[in-house]
Design a protein around this motif. Structure first.
Motif: not given
Length: 315
Positions: A58-59, A52, A54-55, A12, A50, A46-47
């Motif tokens: 996004r989140e 991190p 970008h995570t 994450a 993806e 983290v998808d």
């Protein structure tokens, strides 16, 4: 007993964000979360595949309504917590990023795992029920609502699951070292046949064990792969690489996503390298003088190695 709960792992990324008044941005866990009423940094899982970076953008936007820009990596930590009501124990590798607000409007959410987003001074945050990783990131001591397992559950070092397209996928967190000695030599390891990147030179390190901190895992791997005892100096960065059809000793293609923290490590008393884990992914370890490292063709280095030695300004 928490050790009877099903063990899971995830990676994450979280935002450490302060405004011009030195207030920090926090979000509150809702009744839909495992720790309702607690406050934490914005962020989440983290998808697969993806980056991190970008995570965390996004989140943060999803949980707070704010658009942020990543300015740096603050820390990488790991923790375990048990959720008996869900029958699981989770090990989370958490990447903590420093971010700044680019725009947007602070917004609350309904029916989601987090429901409120607010700015707090550190004194105000100190009085909140904070998640333990959030208190650590802010330099605060706080009682935590997390239930920590009494024992580390068994969990395979390699874990692949069928993806939505039928191809097995694996997401793995690892820690690697840019290792130097007093003569400024650089220590590299060579990847064994049968493993992705076979024959290439790689950084010492590898996947972290369940319940293990990245730094501790790295020092352990350094001894196992090279016979050297080192000390951590600094966190250099995080690399995220995806190989959509990696082929390793499993013998079938795997959609592989590796998230790797890399550190600067110094070996004060270097010794001739020895590989203790015979038959594993490392077949050789060697000290390189700076000019030897610079002379290596790019295709003789793994992707994460090239990225890490550049970050350390070694090539």
């Amino acid at each position: 007993m928490t050790t009877t709960l099903e063990p899971l792992r995830r990676i994450a990324a979280y935002a450490v964000c302060a405004d011009s008044d030195d207030r920090v941005l926090l979000v509150r866990a809702s009744e839909r979360s495992g720790t309702p009423g607690t406050w934490s940094l914005p962020g989440g899982a983290v998808d697969h595949g993806e980056d991190p970076n970008h995570t965390v953008v996004r989140e943060t936007a999803a949980e707070t309504g704010l658009s942020v820009a990543v300015s740096g990596l603050q820390d990488v930590i790991a923790d375990m917590r048990a959720l008996p009501e869900r029958g699981i124990t989770i090990h989370t590798d958490r990447l903590l990023y420093e971010v700044s607000v680019r725009g947007g409007t602070l917004a609350d959410r309904e029916g989601r795992p987090t429901d409120l987003a607010r700015w707090f001074t550190l004194d105000e945050a100190r009085e909140l029920p904070l998640r333990s990783f959030t208190a650590r990131a802010l330099g605060l001591s706080s009682a935590t609502a997390d239930i920590v397992p009494e024992e580390v559950p068994e969990f395979p070092s390699f874990y692949a699951v069928p993806g939505p397209d039928g191809l097995h996928r694996a997401q793995r967190f690892a820690a690697y070292a840019v290792v130097t000695d007093p003569d400024e030599r650089v220590l590299l390891t060579r990847v064994s046949d049968g493993y992705p990147g076979a024959g290439c030179w790689h950084l010492p390190g590898g996947g972290t064990d369940y319940g293990e901190q990245p730094g501790a895992a790295l020092i352990r791997e350094l001894v196992e792969e090279t016979g050297q005892t080192g000390r951590l100096v600094e966190l250099l960065g995080v690399a995220s690489h995806r190989d959509a059809a990696s082929l390793g000793p499993e013998g079938y293609p795997i959609d592989w996503h590796g998230v790797r923290a890399f550190y600067r490590v110094v070996v004060d008393q270097p010794a001739p390298p020895t590989v203790a884990d015979v038959g594993g992914s490392t077949c050789e370890a060697r000290w390189f003088r700076r000019e030897e490292l610079n002379a290596l063709p790019t295709d003789r280095l793994t992707e994460v190695t090239a990225e890490a030695v550049q970050a350390a300004q070694l090539i």
